[in-house]
Design a protein around this motif. Structure first.
Motif, PDB file in Angstrom:
ATOM      1  N   VAL A 152     -22.518 107.165  48.607  1.00 19.37           N
ATOM      2  CA  VAL A 152     -22.791 108.401  48.236  1.00 19.37           C
ATOM      3  C   VAL A 152     -22.435 108.784  46.832  1.00 19.37           C
ATOM      4  N   SER A 159     -17.031 111.871  54.446  1.00 22.18           N
ATOM      5  CA  SER A 159     -17.332 111.142  55.045  1.00 22.18           C
ATOM      6  C   SER A 159     -17.945 110.454  56.217  1.00 22.18           C
ATOM      7  N   VAL A 174     -19.873 107.235  55.236  1.00 22.71           N
ATOM      8  CA  VAL A 174     -19.141 107.435  53.868  1.00 22.71           C
ATOM      9  C   VAL A 174     -18.058 106.343  53.581  1.00 22.71           C
ATOM     10  N   LEU A 188     -28.579 107.376  47.781  1.00 24.06           N
ATOM     11  CA  LEU A 188     -27.762 107.366  48.254  1.00 24.06           C
ATOM     12  C   LEU A 188     -27.996 105.380  48.774  1.00 24.06           C
TER      13      LEU A 188
END
Length: 811
Positions: A152, A159, A174, A188
């Motif tokens: 991200v 997370s 993440v 993203l």
């Protein structure tokens, strides 16, 4: 006479202040509109994601029509193009072809797709391999390698996030955070395979980055792809940029034309009032042998001097106004934040030129009658001004009214908003111009009718009635801007209300479903609701726009199963049962424009420019509520940019909304609400945004008109200091004189409200007849009362302040 004009200005500063203010704001409007128009014509959106890539290869975002014209035996080929609403994808195999071009060191394929973070921002998803384009680098963590991982940018927190795409919601871990963020988009990054799966376009990519920038045209031959470099990269990155530029061109042109007409009308009225107030002075000059030419040159010189100063100051104010408008349009989502204003020399120059030309013409027209009076009659005419109309003004007024009637008839036959919108404002203005030219006659009749009740009241009413009867030309000068304000305000507000009411009525009448799902509905969410016991039908509705022979039409894509249970389009011929995968239903208005009927073939360019050949299976009447075209969902949805940006109508009699809500627990972003009507066939083209932009833009015209009202009333009242002093000396009290001024003003407001309402009602009736087929505009009583109250408050405030100052000055 120029020196004489300069000397007059020096000693009559207050008298010329009104003309200066009118020209100042007129120049500001013209300059602001010019800057918007110039930005639309020459502006460019700055690239963000592609800023680090010298060459981008992407699809041609236009549909084309080649026309051949014969001129003097020579064949001229013209390629006309119009932008499509969605993104045009290109074959992924093109990357290999580009890689073989000599000089190309690196080729980076890119996929981009909407990816909404549950409980967070809307974002754009990519494969990690295309992070090289910006470039994005990792501040922490590592690149994604599996289907459950995501990187991200620094604006996203957490997370573990849930991402909503057309493939359904999915939780991701993440594994990395980028060092960079982009001002106008959240990014993203998924693994390459996962990004291709979520994009749902097998074998296709959004764009291809090429390092360095070399000529790759030979490799692109026949692919439909184009190379983009420099500022053109912003076009392909921000698809709304071209629509924003087109909107600015249309808005700048239409608003500029309307503003110019209103400005000319206001300036002419202001100068006419200014010259009326100088009748004695001009009469004295005529009596001591000044020729008509000298009078005209003097007045023209005064106008020239005022307009040069006001035009220059107005141009500066217009630049600030254009910047303010840009900020408002960006906040409304009508234009991207990285489309800067183009500030060139032409808009300010046009503003100054418009101020000079408008004031000079206004002064010469206003001075025409005064300069032609014979010297022996000049002083007598100044002492007892006549309200009679000249033959030329009478004929001009009748001619303008005839033009207004013609425009009204034309407007009543226009059935598309793009065609009718500019004609609406022009019709209202032309009606107002005609009434302004005939204002002395209208004022004499109206004040005679309304003056009788005033004479029955005490001293203030008696004096007001006497003044209205004796000073017809002054009364007419006050009524004109008030009429313009009421007419313009009512027309602007109630055009939108009339369309909204018609759209809402058709949507309500045609919606049979009891519930609606939104604002984001994935196919999986719709299927989950279909499985709820007792649900009869779930109709997915995707709003989009299509092109047919370059013309844009609003469309809805629907799932045919159970359609009769969720919506009633008002079918007049054919049947929606045959919609299938290659059928199309067309509204009556669109069928008339296209010249088609049931059974006719129709070629449609979908949102991503993909051409499809369809057959008309039905014609329906509720085009305002449900769009010009109705397409099969399975045909149109794969070509839409954001397949989540849809709603779903649910027919489930006897099923509790809680049961449907329970079925949607695994689908965040989809909520249940009562179905009270569709979205009016907006076609995914930002109908509410366009409405807000129109209100902001035309609000400037209303504001300018309101300023002219205050300006004119203040001028007219301030010039009456000698008259008020005389009345005080013959026994009138301060209270009686203020009462007289208020009653005069209220009478002028009443006349203006009657005239302005008539103008707007005629215009709106014609508009409603053309757009809805029913000559019945929708008028909100509270909005109308607000317009009338605003006119009355402004008029009374301007008169009251100026009157008190005049009384104090002569005390």
């Amino acid at each position: 006479m120029l020196g004489f004009a300069l000397n007059t200005l020096r000693h009559r500063k207050a008298g010329f202040a009104g003309a200066f203010l009118a020209l100042l704001f007129a120049a500001a409007l013209v300059c602001a509109c010019g800057v918007l128009l110039d930005t639309g014509l020459r502006g460019a959106v700055q690239p963000e994601r592609y800023a680090g890539t010298p060459l981008i290869v992407a699809g041609d975002q236009n549909v084309h029509r080649v026309e051949r014209e014969v001129d003097d035996g020579e064949v001229e080929v013209k390629d006309k193009a119009k932008p499509v609403a969605g993104r045009v994808w290109i074959p992924a195999s093109l990357a290999a072809r580009i890689g073989t071009v000599p000089g190309v060191r690196e080729v980076v394929p890119e996929v981009s797709f909407p990816a909404h973070v549950a409980g967070g921002p809307s974002a754009v998803g990519h494969g990690w391999e295309s992070a090289r384009l910006t470039p994005f680098t990792l501040r922490a963590g590592r690149a994604p390698t599996t289907a459950g991982e995501v990187v991200v940018d620094a604006s996203v927190r957490g997370s573990r996030i849930t991402v909503l795409t057309a493939a359904g919601p999915k939780a991701y871990t993440v594994v990395g955070v980028t060092r960079e963020t982009l001002p106008n988009q959240v990014s993203l990054f998924f693994s390459t395979a996962e990004a291709r799966r979520l994009a749902g376009r097998p074998g296709q990519v959004t764009a291809i980055g090429v390092f360095p920038a070399v000529d790759v045209s030979a490799a692109l031959a026949g692919s439909g792809a184009l190379p983009y470099t420099g500022e053109d990269r912003g076009k392909v990155e921000f698809l709304g940029a071209e629509n924003a530029r087109i909107r600015l061109i249309s808005l700048g042109g239409a608003l500029g034309g309307t503003s110019l007409l209103v400005a000319v009308l206001v300036v002419v009225g202001t100068f006419a009032l200014s010259i009326q107030q100088r009748q004695r002075e001009i009469a004295m000059l005529r009596a001591i042998a000044a020729t008509p030419r000298q009078i005209r040159r003097m007045i023209g010189g005064e106008a020239l001097l005022i307009s040069l100063v006001a035009g220059a100051a107005g141009a500066g104010l217009g630049l600030a106004l254009a910047s303010l408008l840009r900020s408002m349009f960006v906040s409304l989502g009508a234009m991207p934040g990285n489309l800067p204003l183009v500030v060139g020399p032409f808009p300010p120059a046009a503003a100054v030129l418009a101020a000079v030309a408008g004031s000079f013409a206004a002064a010469r027209v206003s001075a025409r009658r005064t300069s032609r009076i014979r010297p022996v009659e000049a002083l007598g005419d100044a002492a007892l001004p006549s309200a009679r109309l000249g033959v030329a003004r009478l004929l001009a007024g009748l001619a303008v009214l005839a033009g207004a009637v013609t425009l009204t008839l034309v407007l009543s036959g226009l059935s598309t908003e793009a065609a009718s919108s500019p004609v609406v404002m022009l019709t209202a203005i032309v009606w107002t111009i005609g009434l302004t030219l005939l204002a002395p006659v209208v004022a004499r009749v109206m004040t005679a009718l309304l003056g009788a009740p005033l004479r029955l009241s005490r001293a203030g009413g008696y004096l007001a009635a006497a003044n209205l009867r004796a000073a017809i030309r002054r009364t007419a000068s006050v009524i004109a801007p008030l009429t313009l304000m009421v007419a313009m305000s009512c027309t602007i507000f109630f055009v939108q209300d009339t369309m909204g009411d018609a759209v809402g009525a058709e949507s309500r009448d045609g919606t049979r479903a009891g519930l609606v799902l939104g604002p984001r509905v994935s196919p999986a969410a719709a299927d989950a609701v279909r499985r709820v016991p007792g649900v009869e039908a779930v109709t997915e509705v995707l709003r989009t726009t299509v092109r047919i022979d370059l013309e844009k039409y609003s469309a809805q894509a629907v799932t045919p199963g159970g359609l009769a249970s969720t919506m009633d389009l008002g079918v007049v011929s054919g049947s929606l049962d045959r919609l299938g995968e290659s059928g199309v239903a067309v509204s009556e208005v669109a069928a008339g424009r296209l010249g088609v009927k049931v059974g006719s073939p129709l070629t449609v360019a979908l949102a991503d420019a993909t051409p499809v050949s369809l057959t008309v299976v039905a014609v329906y009447s509720r085009g305002l509520g449900f769009g010009d075209l109705t397409l099969p969902h399975a045909l149109a949805a794969p070509h839409a940019d954001d397949r989540l940006a849809q709603t779903a109508l649910v027919s489930a009699p006897g099923v509790a909304a809680s049961a449907i809500t329970a079925a949607l627990r695994a689908h965040p972003g989809t909520e249940v609400a009562p179905a009270v009507g569709g979205d009016g066939g907006s076609g995914g083209d930002g109908g509410s945004v366009n409405t807000a932009v129109n209100y902001v833009a035309m609000g400037l015209v209303i504001a300018f008109t309101a300023i002219s009202v205050v300006n004119t009333l203040a001028m007219a009242t301030a010039d009456r200091a000698r008259e008020l002093t005389l009345l005080r000396r013959v026994g009138a009290t301060r209270r009686q004189l203020l009462s007289m001024l208020r009653l005069e003003t209220l009478t002028a407001v009443l006349v203006a409200v009657i005239l302005g309402t008539a103008v707007s009602l005629v215009t709106l009736t014609a508009f409603a007849n053309g757009m809805t087929g029913v000559p019945r505009p929708y008028v909100s009583p509270w909005t109308y009362l607000g317009v009338v109250a605003a006119a009355a408050v402004l008029a009374l405030a301007a008169t009251g302040v100026a009157g008190r100052l005049a009384l104090r000055a002569r005390a």
